[in-house]
Design an enzyme around this catalytic site. Structure first.
Site, PDB file in Angstrom:
ATOM      1  N   SER A 107      70.185  84.602   8.495  1.00 26.46           N
ATOM      2  CA  SER A 107      69.208  83.222   8.534  1.00 26.46           C
ATOM      3  C   SER A 107      68.327  83.404   7.455  1.00 26.46           C
ATOM      4  O   SER A 107      67.614  84.452   7.339  1.00 26.46           O
ATOM      5  CB  SER A 107      68.703  83.151  10.306  1.00 26.46           C
ATOM      6  OG  SER A 107      67.880  82.264  10.035  1.00 26.46           O
ATOM      7  N   TYR A 130      67.893  77.484   4.996  1.00 27.79           N
ATOM      8  CA  TYR A 130      67.474  75.972   5.430  1.00 27.79           C
ATOM      9  C   TYR A 130      66.638  75.409   4.109  1.00 27.79           C
ATOM     10  O   TYR A 130      65.818  76.271   3.543  1.00 27.79           O
ATOM     11  CB  TYR A 130      66.239  76.229   6.293  1.00 27.79           C
ATOM     12  CG  TYR A 130      67.019  76.407   7.887  1.00 27.79           C
ATOM     13  CD1 TYR A 130      67.612  75.563   8.203  1.00 27.79           C
ATOM     14  CD2 TYR A 130      66.308  77.313   8.614  1.00 27.79           C
ATOM     15  CE1 TYR A 130      68.080  75.456   9.703  1.00 27.79           C
ATOM     16  CE2 TYR A 130      66.951  77.579  10.025  1.00 27.79           C
ATOM     17  CZ  TYR A 130      67.709  76.720  10.503  1.00 27.79           C
ATOM     18  OH  TYR A 130      68.330  76.951  11.708  1.00 27.79           O
ATOM     19  N   THR A 156      72.578  74.652   5.941  1.00 26.07           N
ATOM     20  CA  THR A 156      72.562  73.979   7.307  1.00 26.07           C
ATOM     21  C   THR A 156      71.854  72.925   7.112  1.00 26.07           C
ATOM     22  O   THR A 156      70.823  72.631   6.641  1.00 26.07           O
ATOM     23  CB  THR A 156      71.577  74.994   8.148  1.00 26.07           C
ATOM     24  OG1 THR A 156      72.327  76.482   8.397  1.00 26.07           O
ATOM     25  CG2 THR A 156      71.378  74.378   9.492  1.00 26.07           C
TER      26      THR A 156
HETATM   27  C1  LIG Z   1      68.620  81.865  18.880  1.00 22.41           C
HETATM   28  C2  LIG Z   1      69.095  81.251  17.980  1.00 22.41           C
HETATM   29  C3  LIG Z   1      68.747  80.916  16.677  1.00 22.41           C
HETATM   30  C4  LIG Z   1      69.486  80.280  15.825  1.00 22.41           C
HETATM   31  N1  LIG Z   1      69.006  80.275  14.722  1.00 22.41           N
HETATM   32  C5  LIG Z   1      69.639  79.623  13.345  1.00 22.41           C
HETATM   33  C6  LIG Z   1      69.217  79.727  12.270  1.00 22.41           C
HETATM   34  O1  LIG Z   1      67.985  80.264  11.748  1.00 22.41           O
HETATM   35  N2  LIG Z   1      70.037  79.105  11.306  1.00 22.41           N
HETATM   36  C7  LIG Z   1      70.960  78.190  11.657  1.00 22.41           C
HETATM   37  O2  LIG Z   1      71.672  77.776  10.769  1.00 22.41           O
HETATM   38  N3  LIG Z   1      71.560  78.213  12.862  1.00 22.41           N
HETATM   39  C8  LIG Z   1      70.947  79.040  13.888  1.00 22.41           C
HETATM   40  N4  LIG Z   1      71.312  78.903  15.167  1.00 22.41           N
HETATM   41  C9  LIG Z   1      72.669  78.428  15.420  1.00 22.41           C
HETATM   42  C10 LIG Z   1      73.976  79.339  15.017  1.00 22.41           C
HETATM   43  O3  LIG Z   1      73.910  79.677  13.909  1.00 22.41           O
HETATM   44  C11 LIG Z   1      75.281  78.668  15.570  1.00 22.41           C
HETATM   45  O4  LIG Z   1      75.399  77.481  15.271  1.00 22.41           O
HETATM   46  C12 LIG Z   1      74.943  78.746  17.260  1.00 22.41           C
HETATM   47  O5  LIG Z   1      74.521  79.828  17.656  1.00 22.41           O
HETATM   48  C13 LIG Z   1      76.581  78.603  17.634  1.00 22.41           C
HETATM   49  O6  LIG Z   1      76.332  78.434  19.114  1.00 22.41           O
HETATM   50  P1  LIG Z   1      76.677  79.789  20.255  1.00 22.41           P
HETATM   51  O7  LIG Z   1      75.259  80.399  20.204  1.00 22.41           O
HETATM   52  O8  LIG Z   1      77.142  79.092  21.540  1.00 22.41           O
HETATM   53  O9  LIG Z   1      77.896  80.609  19.517  1.00 22.41           O
HETATM   54  C14 LIG Z   1      70.786  79.673  16.049  1.00 22.41           C
HETATM   55  C15 LIG Z   1      71.435  79.857  17.469  1.00 22.41           C
HETATM   56  C16 LIG Z   1      70.531  80.498  18.308  1.00 22.41           C
HETATM   57  C17 LIG Z   1      71.132  80.527  19.540  1.00 22.41           C
END
Ligand SMILES: Cc1cc2nc3c(=O)[nH]c(=O)nc-3n(C[C@H](O)[C@H](O)[C@H](O)COP(=O)(O)O)c2cc1C
Length: 387
Positions: A107, A130, A156
Site C-alpha cells: 500500500s 493512491y 486505487t
Molecule cells: C485495514 C485495511 C486497510 C486498507 N488499506 C488499503 C490501502 O491502503 N489501499 C487500498 O487500495 N486498499 C486498502 N484496503 C482495502 C483492501 O485492499 C481490500 O480491498 C479489502 O481489504 C478487501 O476486503 P477484505 O478485507 O474483506 O478481504 C484496506 C483494507 C483494510 C481492511
C-alpha cells in the site's frame, strides 16, 4: 503453537494480541457497515454442487494473474498500516507471499517502504498507488516503484475521499499510537506486540515521511493525508498515470459495469471488482454480487479480479467459478499477521489453499483453470432486481 484450522482461529488470536485501535481499524466498515457485512454474507448464499466418481489425483490450483505465475489465484491486497498490526508487518507479509508463490501488494500508506520490501524479498511485488494532489510526489512514487522493480501498479480509484469509520475516530487512530491513558491501558496488555515494536525503527508511513514535502513527522501527517488525497481524479488522469507508469496496470475499486467499460477502454491489464472491503460507500452492493454483470460488460477485454469478503478458499473458488481470474485477501491475512507475524500469514495462505483445493476436488475438478459456473448453485435472484 496453537493448531490453526481456519481463518477464524487466526482472527481470535489476532484480537487478543493486537492493540484495540488497530484491530478496530481492520475489522470495521464505513457507517452502518451494511456493505462490510454483506460482502461475506453474500458469499454464503452461493452453494456448491457435489460431484462424485471423478478422478481427483494430481490436482492443481496454479494459474496466472496478469501473466504472472501464481500458486493459487489469491494475491495479498494492499492494506495501510500493516506494519502497525505487527512490527515490520509488510516485510513479513511480503516474505510469506513470496514463499507461497502469490503476489504481494504494498500500500501507499504502508509502514515499511517500497525500498524496505525490495531489500527483504527476491521477486518483484506489486505497488498500490493512491493519487495525491502533489503531482511531484506521485511522480516520485511511480519512479521509486519502477526503481525497485515492481511488476504491476495497482491504482486505487475508490478512495478520492475517505469513508467514515466510527471506531477510528473514537479510538484516535494514529501510527504510532498516541499515548493517552486509554491507549496506555490497552497497550499494557499487548506485551508481545510492544516488545516487537520496540525493536524496529519502522513506526510511521515509510513511503511518505522524508519523501513528501513538509512531512517530517507524524503530527503533520494525518492532516497532510486528508489534504492530499486528490478529489479531482478522473479518467483523463488515470490515462496519464498509465502512460507515466508504462508497465502492467491494475485498476482497483471498480463496482459498476459502466466504470469497468471505461477501465477496459483505457487499456488496463486488469480490474479489481471491489468496494474496498466495505470501507468506502456504505450501501453499495457486495463485490461478488456485482461480479457477473461486470464480467458480462467487459468480456475478454480485461482480466477481472475480485476482492472484498473473502474469508476462505471456498469463497475464492466461488469467485473463480463466477468468472474472476484472480482474487485478493485483505483482512484474512491481516488476522494471520496480527496473530503470529510472518508464520500467521503463511498459515492464512495454507488454510485458504487447503480449502480451495479440497472444495475444488469435491466439486469434481482437478484444475482451477477448468472450474466454471457449473459447480455453483446460485439463488435465482442473487444478482437482484435493482432499479
Ligand atoms: C485495514 C485495511 C486497510 C486498507 N488499506 C488499503 C490501502 O491502503 N489501499 C487500498 O487500495 N486498499 C486498502 N484496503 C482495502 C483492501 O485492499 C481490500 O480491498 C479489502 O481489504 C478487501 O476486503 P477484505 O478485507 O474483506 O478481504 C484496506 C483494507 C483494510 C481492511
Amino acid at each position: 503453537m496453537p493448531v490453526i484450522t481456519s481463518i477464524d482461529d487466526l482472527k481470535r488470536i489476532y484480537k487478543r494480541r493486537a492493540p484495540k485501535m488497530f484491530y478496530d481499524y481492520a475489522e470495521s466498515g464505513s457507517w452502518t457497515e451494511q456493505t462490510f457485512r454483506e460482502n461475506t454474507s453474500d458469499f454464503d448464499q452461493i452453494r456448491l454442487r457435489q460431484r462424485v466418481a471423478v478422478d481427483m489425483q494430481d490436482r492443481s490450483t496454479a494459474t496466472q494473474m496478469i501473466g504472472e505465475d501464481v500458486a493459487m489465484p489469491v494475491a495479498l491486497a494492499p492494506v495501510g498500516l500493516t506494519g502497525m498490526q505487527s512490527a515490520d508487518g509488510e516485510i513479513k507479509a511480503a516474505r510469506a507471499a513470496e514463499k507461497f508463490g502469490v503476489p504481494f501488494t504494498l500500500s501507499t500508506m504502508s509502514i515499511c517502504s517500497l525500498e524496505d520490501i525490495a531489500e527483504h524479498t527476491t521477486k518483484p511485488f506489486w505497488f498500490q498507488l493512491y493519487v495525491m494532489r502533489d503531482a511531484d510526489f506521485v511522480a516520485d512514487m511511480i519512479a521509486r516503484a519502477k526503481d525497485v522493480g515492481c511488476s504491476a501498479l495497482v491504482l486505487t480509484l475508490d478512495l478520492q475521499i475517505l469513508g467514515q469509520r466510527h471506531k477510528d475516530l473514537k479510538n484516535g487512530l494514529s501510527a504510532p499510537p498516541k499515548l493517552t491513558p486509554k491507549t496506555i491501558a490497552n497497550l499494557a496488555t499487548k506485551w508481545r506486540w510492544g516488545l516487537e515494536m520496540l525493536q524496529t525503527k519502522r513506526r510511521t508511513f515509510g513511503n511518505i515521511v522524508g519523501h513528501a514535502k513538509s512531512v517530517e513527522n507524524m503530527s503533520s501527517l494525518s492532516s497532510w493525508t486528508e489534504e492530499q488525497f486528490d478529489p479531482r481524479l478522473d479518467w483523463d488522469k488515470v490515462a496519464r498515470l498509465k502512460e507515466q507508469w508504462g508497465g502492467k496496470l491494475i485498476l482497483k475499486g471498480i463496482l459498476d459495469a459502466e466504470d469497468a467499460k471505461m477501465a477496459a477502454k483505457i487499456g488496463a491489464d486488469a480490474i479489481i471488482v471491489s468496494n474496498h472491503g466495505g470501507r468506502q460507500l456504505d450501501g453499495a452492493l457486495s463485490s461478488i454480487r456485482m461480479l457477473p454483470s461486470i464480467i458480462d460488460a467487459v468480456g475478454p477485454d480485461v482480466e477481472v479480479h475480485l476482492d472484498s469478503g473473502i474469508r476462505s478458499g471456498q469463497d475464492v473458488l466461488k469467485a473463480m467459478a463466477m468468472g474472476a481470474k484472480g482474487t485478493y485477501i485483505g483482512r484474512a491475512y491481516i488476522y494471520g499477521l496480527g496473530a503470529m507475524g510472518e508464520h500467521g500469514v503463511s498459515e492464512a495462505l495454507r488454510v485458504i489453499h487447503t480449502e480451495l483445493d479440497t472444495t475444488m476436488a469435491l466439486c469434481g475438478h482437478k484444475n482451477i483453470n477448468q472450474v466454471d459456473r457449473d459447480i455453483l448453485l446460485v439463488p435465482k435472484d442473487f444478482e437482484g432486481r435493482w432499479a
